[in-house]
Design a protein around this motif. Sequence first.
Motif, PDB file in Angstrom:
ATOM      1  N   THR A 191      -7.211   6.795 -17.329  1.00  0.00           N
ATOM      2  CA  THR A 191      -7.584   5.839 -16.456  1.00  0.00           C
ATOM      3  C   THR A 191      -6.360   5.826 -15.221  1.00  0.00           C
ATOM      4  O   THR A 191      -6.751   5.968 -14.236  1.00  0.00           O
ATOM      5  N   LEU A 192      -5.266   5.636 -15.809  1.00  0.00           N
ATOM      6  CA  LEU A 192      -4.136   5.647 -14.894  1.00  0.00           C
ATOM      7  C   LEU A 192      -3.980   7.032 -13.999  1.00  0.00           C
ATOM      8  O   LEU A 192      -3.889   6.999 -12.836  1.00  0.00           O
ATOM      9  N   LYS A 193      -4.287   8.229 -14.743  1.00  0.00           N
ATOM     10  CA  LYS A 193      -4.141   9.408 -14.183  1.00  0.00           C
ATOM     11  C   LYS A 193      -5.353   9.483 -13.080  1.00  0.00           C
ATOM     12  O   LYS A 193      -4.973  10.077 -11.774  1.00  0.00           O
ATOM     13  N   LYS A 194      -6.617   9.062 -13.288  1.00  0.00           N
ATOM     14  CA  LYS A 194      -7.467   9.172 -12.104  1.00  0.00           C
ATOM     15  C   LYS A 194      -7.226   7.964 -11.159  1.00  0.00           C
ATOM     16  O   LYS A 194      -7.457   8.677  -9.915  1.00  0.00           O
ATOM     17  N   GLN A 195      -6.790   7.019 -11.565  1.00  0.00           N
ATOM     18  CA  GLN A 195      -6.302   6.132 -10.427  1.00  0.00           C
ATOM     19  C   GLN A 195      -5.449   6.664  -9.504  1.00  0.00           C
ATOM     20  O   GLN A 195      -5.358   6.415  -8.231  1.00  0.00           O
ATOM     21  N   ALA A 196      -4.310   7.295 -10.250  1.00  0.00           N
ATOM     22  CA  ALA A 196      -3.121   7.687  -9.270  1.00  0.00           C
ATOM     23  C   ALA A 196      -3.727   8.750  -8.282  1.00  0.00           C
ATOM     24  O   ALA A 196      -3.135   8.901  -7.327  1.00  0.00           O
ATOM     25  N   ASP A 197      -4.408   9.541  -8.948  1.00  0.00           N
ATOM     26  CA  ASP A 197      -5.011  10.669  -8.007  1.00  0.00           C
ATOM     27  C   ASP A 197      -5.929  10.305  -6.962  1.00  0.00           C
ATOM     28  O   ASP A 197      -5.747  10.590  -5.756  1.00  0.00           O
ATOM     29  N   ASN A 198      -6.542   9.111  -7.345  1.00  0.00           N
ATOM     30  CA  ASN A 198      -7.798   8.892  -6.177  1.00  0.00           C
ATOM     31  C   ASN A 198      -6.870   7.947  -5.341  1.00  0.00           C
ATOM     32  O   ASN A 198      -7.029   8.021  -4.086  1.00  0.00           O
ATOM     33  N   ILE A 199      -5.986   7.141  -5.612  1.00  0.00           N
ATOM     34  CA  ILE A 199      -4.773   6.123  -4.719  1.00  0.00           C
ATOM     35  C   ILE A 199      -4.244   7.224  -3.741  1.00  0.00           C
ATOM     36  O   ILE A 199      -3.932   7.001  -2.534  1.00  0.00           O
ATOM     37  N   ARG A 200      -3.629   8.224  -4.427  1.00  0.00           N
ATOM     38  CA  ARG A 200      -2.722   9.116  -3.633  1.00  0.00           C
ATOM     39  C   ARG A 200      -3.772  10.002  -2.423  1.00  0.00           C
ATOM     40  O   ARG A 200      -3.348  10.225  -1.415  1.00  0.00           O
ATOM     41  N   GLU A 201      -4.956  10.179  -3.227  1.00  0.00           N
ATOM     42  CA  GLU A 201      -5.811  10.719  -1.701  1.00  0.00           C
ATOM     43  C   GLU A 201      -6.126  10.165  -0.896  1.00  0.00           C
ATOM     44  O   GLU A 201      -6.296  10.312   0.505  1.00  0.00           O
ATOM     45  N   ARG A 202      -6.458   8.654  -1.322  1.00  0.00           N
ATOM     46  CA  ARG A 202      -6.950   7.773  -0.210  1.00  0.00           C
ATOM     47  C   ARG A 202      -5.521   7.387   0.631  1.00  0.00           C
ATOM     48  O   ARG A 202      -5.799   7.237   1.831  1.00  0.00           O
TER      49      ARG A 202
ATOM     50  N   ALA B 117       1.017  -1.219  -0.068  1.00  0.00           N
ATOM     51  CA  ALA B 117      -0.052   0.111  -0.008  1.00  0.00           C
ATOM     52  C   ALA B 117       0.691   1.242   0.118  1.00  0.00           C
ATOM     53  O   ALA B 117       0.369   2.255  -0.548  1.00  0.00           O
ATOM     54  N   ARG B 118       1.877   1.264   0.595  1.00  0.00           N
ATOM     55  CA  ARG B 118       2.813   2.313   0.692  1.00  0.00           C
ATOM     56  C   ARG B 118       3.664   2.711  -0.654  1.00  0.00           C
ATOM     57  O   ARG B 118       3.808   3.885  -0.841  1.00  0.00           O
ATOM     58  N   GLN B 119       3.736   1.472  -1.434  1.00  0.00           N
ATOM     59  CA  GLN B 119       4.637   1.637  -2.865  1.00  0.00           C
ATOM     60  C   GLN B 119       3.650   1.911  -3.850  1.00  0.00           C
ATOM     61  O   GLN B 119       4.152   2.041  -4.724  1.00  0.00           O
ATOM     62  N   LEU B 120       2.195   1.758  -3.714  1.00  0.00           N
ATOM     63  CA  LEU B 120       1.723   1.865  -4.755  1.00  0.00           C
ATOM     64  C   LEU B 120       1.392   2.981  -5.569  1.00  0.00           C
ATOM     65  O   LEU B 120       1.282   3.209  -6.694  1.00  0.00           O
ATOM     66  N   PRO B 121       1.118   4.136  -4.696  1.00  0.00           N
ATOM     67  CA  PRO B 121       1.099   5.365  -5.424  1.00  0.00           C
ATOM     68  C   PRO B 121       2.146   5.786  -5.998  1.00  0.00           C
ATOM     69  O   PRO B 121       2.031   6.465  -7.127  1.00  0.00           O
ATOM     70  N   GLU B 122       3.370   5.649  -5.794  1.00  0.00           N
ATOM     71  CA  GLU B 122       4.771   5.943  -6.366  1.00  0.00           C
ATOM     72  C   GLU B 122       4.623   5.105  -7.802  1.00  0.00           C
ATOM     73  O   GLU B 122       4.913   5.628  -8.803  1.00  0.00           O
ATOM     74  N   VAL B 123       4.339   3.640  -7.732  1.00  0.00           N
ATOM     75  CA  VAL B 123       4.299   2.919  -9.056  1.00  0.00           C
ATOM     76  C   VAL B 123       3.182   3.429  -9.832  1.00  0.00           C
ATOM     77  O   VAL B 123       3.298   3.680 -10.967  1.00  0.00           O
ATOM     78  N   LEU B 124       2.045   3.801  -9.318  1.00  0.00           N
ATOM     79  CA  LEU B 124       1.172   4.558 -10.474  1.00  0.00           C
ATOM     80  C   LEU B 124       1.391   5.839 -10.908  1.00  0.00           C
ATOM     81  O   LEU B 124       0.991   6.092 -12.110  1.00  0.00           O
ATOM     82  N   ASP B 125       2.093   6.671 -10.270  1.00  0.00           N
ATOM     83  CA  ASP B 125       2.509   7.947 -10.632  1.00  0.00           C
ATOM     84  C   ASP B 125       3.564   7.627 -11.862  1.00  0.00           C
ATOM     85  O   ASP B 125       3.435   8.381 -12.816  1.00  0.00           O
ATOM     86  N   LEU B 126       4.469   6.645 -11.526  1.00  0.00           N
ATOM     87  CA  LEU B 126       5.532   6.300 -12.667  1.00  0.00           C
ATOM     88  C   LEU B 126       4.852   5.562 -13.963  1.00  0.00           C
ATOM     89  O   LEU B 126       5.066   5.987 -15.011  1.00  0.00           O
ATOM     90  N   LEU B 127       3.786   5.018 -13.677  1.00  0.00           N
ATOM     91  CA  LEU B 127       2.909   4.372 -14.739  1.00  0.00           C
ATOM     92  C   LEU B 127       2.248   5.302 -15.684  1.00  0.00           C
ATOM     93  O   LEU B 127       2.251   5.446 -16.782  1.00  0.00           O
ATOM     94  N   CYS B 128       1.660   6.191 -14.740  1.00  0.00           N
ATOM     95  CA  CYS B 128       1.004   7.317 -15.641  1.00  0.00           C
ATOM     96  C   CYS B 128       1.776   8.045 -16.198  1.00  0.00           C
ATOM     97  O   CYS B 128       1.353   8.407 -17.617  1.00  0.00           O
TER      98      CYS B 128
END
Length: 312
Positions: free
Chosen positions: A257-268, A169-180
């Motif tokens: 989709t990746l941008k929305k998920q990155a913003d959502n998971i970063r906010e969560r 859970a800690r590493q997921l936002p960083e990975v999503l940002d890089l994917l986006c």
Amino acid sequence: MLIVLFSLSVSLVALLLLMSVIRKKILPQASVHQRVLSLDASQSAPVVTKKNDGQRKLRDIPFMERVVKPAGEQMAASISRLAPKQLQALIEKRLVMAGKANECTPPQFMVICLLGALSMWLLIFTLVGESNYKLIQRVAFMLIGGILGGLMPVVCLNIMVQKRQAEIARQLPEVLDLLCVSVQAGLSFDAALRKITDRMKGELISECKRLQEDIRMGMVRRTAMKNFASRCEVQDVSLFMTSIIQAERLGTSMSKTLKKQADNIRERRRQFVKAEAMKAPVKIVFPLVMFIFPALFVVTLVPTLLLLIKNL
């Protein structure tokens, strides 16, 4: 004087001639002789090594591999035949979630629990055997100790699962940002994921590598992503995989989709950190009462008490 110099020069010339003869004639023959001896030794060596290997088999194998490991495998096989399939499936799922599926099997884990119970039984028996407790009390102590010893591996496994889920859970936002960023730069989802897995490490990255291996081996992408989410058992990962599956099924833009998920998971993640920070004052009460307040009382009150005692 001239005679001495002449004799020295003649002896030097003779020495140089002798050294040249040794270097040209004797040394090559000696080297050839050594090579012939080494070839003979190499041809006769396999017979000796086979005998030595046969003699060293039992002596060189460690005791753990020779006795303990086969006994543990035999116990694990017998337990796997007796234990219910639902229990084995549950243990296997927990081992996968802890990232220890390649290191331990469900029967081996049950053997570890059994050994923990037996060790606690022996410890309680040695502590209570010579005491004045009644028989019912001894049996109760041994029963409670066996249950606690058998549950200790389960507790350790749950702790490892929780730590792994927290790291994912800690590493997921960083990975999503890089994917986006990578997908918006023009890479495909698979190429971006491959770039990230080549340059990063962690539990989430290892699961992403396994996802890529499953897809490469021919597994359906949807099934591989569902298995990825089930192995992690993290809500953010499940939401991310569900959004990716829906985007591929409906044909929507992957970058959006990746941008929305990155913003959502970063906010969560930000909300989770705030919630943990709100719990800090409650958690710090017990260390304050148990450790800090007594030290403060000693520092502030003891001099006053000593002064009052001295005046009295």
